[in-house]
Design a protein around this motif. Sequence first.
Motif, PDB file in Angstrom:
ATOM      1  N   PRO A 292       0.842  -1.219   0.000  1.00 48.69           N
ATOM      2  CA  PRO A 292       0.000   0.000   0.000  1.00 48.69           C
ATOM      3  C   PRO A 292       0.866   1.254   0.000  1.00 48.69           C
ATOM      4  N   THR A 293       0.643   2.115  -0.968  1.00 45.24           N
ATOM      5  CA  THR A 293       1.500   3.283  -1.132  1.00 45.24           C
ATOM      6  C   THR A 293       0.674   4.560  -1.169  1.00 45.24           C
ATOM      7  N   ASN A 294       1.101   5.552  -0.393  1.00 48.10           N
ATOM      8  CA  ASN A 294       0.529   6.885  -0.495  1.00 48.10           C
ATOM      9  C   ASN A 294       1.325   7.640  -1.559  1.00 48.10           C
ATOM     10  N   TYR A 295       0.747   7.742  -2.736  1.00 45.56           N
ATOM     11  CA  TYR A 295       1.489   8.303  -3.856  1.00 45.56           C
ATOM     12  C   TYR A 295       1.776   9.792  -3.699  1.00 45.56           C
ATOM     13  N   LYS A 296       1.149  10.438  -2.713  1.00 46.61           N
ATOM     14  CA  LYS A 296       1.392  11.867  -2.493  1.00 46.61           C
ATOM     15  C   LYS A 296       2.852  12.140  -2.139  1.00 46.61           C
ATOM     16  N   PHE A 297       3.481  11.158  -1.462  1.00 46.70           N
ATOM     17  CA  PHE A 297       4.873  11.394  -1.069  1.00 46.70           C
ATOM     18  C   PHE A 297       5.795  11.382  -2.287  1.00 46.70           C
ATOM     19  N   CYS A 298       5.284  10.902  -3.426  1.00 45.32           N
ATOM     20  CA  CYS A 298       6.071  10.877  -4.657  1.00 45.32           C
ATOM     21  C   CYS A 298       5.818  12.103  -5.534  1.00 45.32           C
ATOM     22  N   GLU A 299       5.061  13.068  -5.026  1.00 46.28           N
ATOM     23  CA  GLU A 299       4.718  14.243  -5.825  1.00 46.28           C
ATOM     24  C   GLU A 299       5.982  14.962  -6.295  1.00 46.28           C
ATOM     25  N   SER A 300       6.018  15.270  -7.580  1.00 41.59           N
ATOM     26  CA  SER A 300       7.150  15.972  -8.207  1.00 41.59           C
ATOM     27  C   SER A 300       8.468  15.223  -8.015  1.00 41.59           C
ATOM     28  N   SER A 301       8.384  13.904  -8.018  1.00 37.60           N
ATOM     29  CA  SER A 301       9.596  13.079  -7.884  1.00 37.60           C
ATOM     30  C   SER A 301      10.052  12.578  -9.243  1.00 37.60           C
ATOM     31  N   VAL A 302      11.293  12.111  -9.280  1.00 41.46           N
ATOM     32  CA  VAL A 302      11.749  11.332 -10.425  1.00 41.46           C
ATOM     33  C   VAL A 302      11.610   9.867 -10.024  1.00 41.46           C
ATOM     34  N   VAL A 303      10.808   9.134 -10.762  1.00 40.42           N
ATOM     35  CA  VAL A 303      10.598   7.710 -10.501  1.00 40.42           C
ATOM     36  C   VAL A 303      11.372   6.923 -11.554  1.00 40.42           C
ATOM     37  N   ILE A 304      12.328   6.133 -11.087  1.00 41.70           N
ATOM     38  CA  ILE A 304      13.150   5.338 -12.000  1.00 41.70           C
ATOM     39  C   ILE A 304      12.682   3.881 -11.920  1.00 41.70           C
ATOM     40  N   VAL A 305      12.084   3.418 -13.001  1.00 41.33           N
ATOM     41  CA  VAL A 305      11.490   2.086 -13.057  1.00 41.33           C
ATOM     42  C   VAL A 305      12.482   1.104 -13.680  1.00 41.33           C
ATOM     43  N   LEU A 306      12.730   0.004 -12.984  1.00 40.40           N
ATOM     44  CA  LEU A 306      13.606  -1.045 -13.506  1.00 40.40           C
ATOM     45  C   LEU A 306      12.759  -2.260 -13.860  1.00 40.40           C
ATOM     46  N   SER A 307      12.829  -2.695 -15.111  1.00 38.67           N
ATOM     47  CA  SER A 307      12.042  -3.856 -15.546  1.00 38.67           C
ATOM     48  C   SER A 307      12.685  -4.477 -16.775  1.00 38.67           C
ATOM     49  N   VAL A 308      12.948  -5.771 -16.708  1.00 33.84           N
ATOM     50  CA  VAL A 308      13.529  -6.458 -17.864  1.00 33.84           C
ATOM     51  C   VAL A 308      12.514  -6.512 -19.000  1.00 33.84           C
ATOM     52  N   SER A 309      11.345  -7.087 -18.731  1.00 32.37           N
ATOM     53  CA  SER A 309      10.340  -7.261 -19.784  1.00 32.37           C
ATOM     54  C   SER A 309       9.644  -5.960 -20.147  1.00 32.37           C
ATOM     55  N   GLY A 310       9.495  -5.077 -19.163  1.00 30.39           N
ATOM     56  CA  GLY A 310       8.752  -3.839 -19.396  1.00 30.39           C
ATOM     57  C   GLY A 310       7.260  -4.064 -19.524  1.00 30.39           C
ATOM     58  N   GLU A 311       6.780  -5.222 -19.066  1.00 31.50           N
ATOM     59  CA  GLU A 311       5.363  -5.568 -19.244  1.00 31.50           C
ATOM     60  C   GLU A 311       4.678  -5.971 -17.936  1.00 31.50           C
ATOM     61  N   ASN A 312       5.280  -5.687 -16.803  1.00 28.60           N
ATOM     62  CA  ASN A 312       4.683  -6.048 -15.520  1.00 28.60           C
ATOM     63  C   ASN A 312       3.440  -5.193 -15.261  1.00 28.60           C
ATOM     64  N   ALA A 313       2.264  -5.838 -15.227  1.00 31.61           N
ATOM     65  CA  ALA A 313       0.998  -5.108 -15.124  1.00 31.61           C
ATOM     66  C   ALA A 313       0.901  -4.300 -13.846  1.00 31.61           C
ATOM     67  N   ASP A 314       1.388  -4.843 -12.728  1.00 35.70           N
ATOM     68  CA  ASP A 314       1.304  -4.127 -11.451  1.00 35.70           C
ATOM     69  C   ASP A 314       2.218  -2.902 -11.430  1.00 35.70           C
ATOM     70  N   ILE A 315       3.381  -3.020 -12.032  1.00 29.88           N
ATOM     71  CA  ILE A 315       4.276  -1.869 -12.129  1.00 29.88           C
ATOM     72  C   ILE A 315       3.657  -0.796 -13.017  1.00 29.88           C
ATOM     73  N   ILE A 316       3.016  -1.215 -14.103  1.00 27.62           N
ATOM     74  CA  ILE A 316       2.359  -0.266 -15.008  1.00 27.62           C
ATOM     75  C   ILE A 316       1.248   0.483 -14.279  1.00 27.62           C
ATOM     76  N   ASN A 317       0.481  -0.225 -13.436  1.00 25.32           N
ATOM     77  CA  ASN A 317      -0.558   0.445 -12.640  1.00 25.32           C
ATOM     78  C   ASN A 317       0.048   1.462 -11.681  1.00 25.32           C
ATOM     79  N   ASN A 318       1.179   1.109 -11.078  1.00 20.37           N
ATOM     80  CA  ASN A 318       1.876   2.039 -10.197  1.00 20.37           C
ATOM     81  C   ASN A 318       2.329   3.288 -10.950  1.00 20.37           C
ATOM     82  N   ILE A 319       2.826   3.079 -12.169  1.00 19.67           N
ATOM     83  CA  ILE A 319       3.274   4.215 -12.983  1.00 19.67           C
ATOM     84  C   ILE A 319       2.119   5.168 -13.267  1.00 19.67           C
ATOM     85  N   SER A 320       0.959   4.607 -13.588  1.00 19.39           N
ATOM     86  CA  SER A 320      -0.218   5.439 -13.859  1.00 19.39           C
ATOM     87  C   SER A 320      -0.572   6.292 -12.651  1.00 19.39           C
ATOM     88  N   ASN A 321      -0.520   5.702 -11.458  1.00 17.87           N
ATOM     89  CA  ASN A 321      -0.808   6.454 -10.232  1.00 17.87           C
ATOM     90  C   ASN A 321       0.244   7.534  -9.974  1.00 17.87           C
TER      91      ASN A 321
END
Length: 245
Positions: free
Chosen positions: A149-178
């Motif tokens: 469970p993540t409060n995405y407010k703490f990520c406001e105006s952050s740089v989010v660096i996503v690491l993924s080999v396949s680039g197709e992880n559905a849960d990571i993609i949902n996190n990116i949208s948030n």
Amino acid sequence: MFNYEIIKNLNELELTLYRYIMKNIDKVIYMTIRELADEAHVSTTTILRFCKKLNCEGYSEFKVRLKMELQNNQSIDINNDTSAIIDFLKKLDNDEIDDKMNSICDLINEANNIVFIGSGTSGILCKYAAIYFCALGKIAMYIDDPYFPTNYKFCESSVVIVLSVSGENADIINNISNLKRENSTIVSITNSSNSTIAKISDLNISYYVKEEKIGVSDITTQIPVLFMIESIGKRFHSKYLADKN
């Protein structure tokens, strides 16, 4: 062959059969349906129903597919060729990747926070990356469990660096949208620029090495990711922090 969707639809008798097969797979591929029924203490009707749930026409097809899967698992050849890594290191010597790394450094300098996000082995590297940047003098955080469970407010105006080999992880993609809704800048390091995560990122670096798997486990080398994390960190330190120390 035995994926989650199939296993969850098995009844108690079929689960008993499944457990027996998994413990005795080397023997089952040579058993008749009657022999399996006697050994697993189920009826031949249960076995046929089990085969149907595995999308097999009958017991004979089930045995053929089971034998093929067993042979595939036994004949896995893990690639230990270092040429792909050497080729990757050579490809780093170009203006496009150089410009991208410098752009990432600029984004990190302007952001309130750095958040690394990934799962599996990429999640482990996220933790390493956060520690590495903290050691260089820039506070960083990591999310290695996309279900946490993540409060995405703490990520406001952050740089989010996503690491993924396949680039197709559905849960990571949902996190990116948030995270995008919180005005975060998304940077991704993926194996291919054609992946979904790469395409929805504000900036992507791809490394293009051969993907390798043992069953469902991804064992693709993470050396390019590790190299890029350290390279970006050192560039950032030299460009923005060295004079302050």
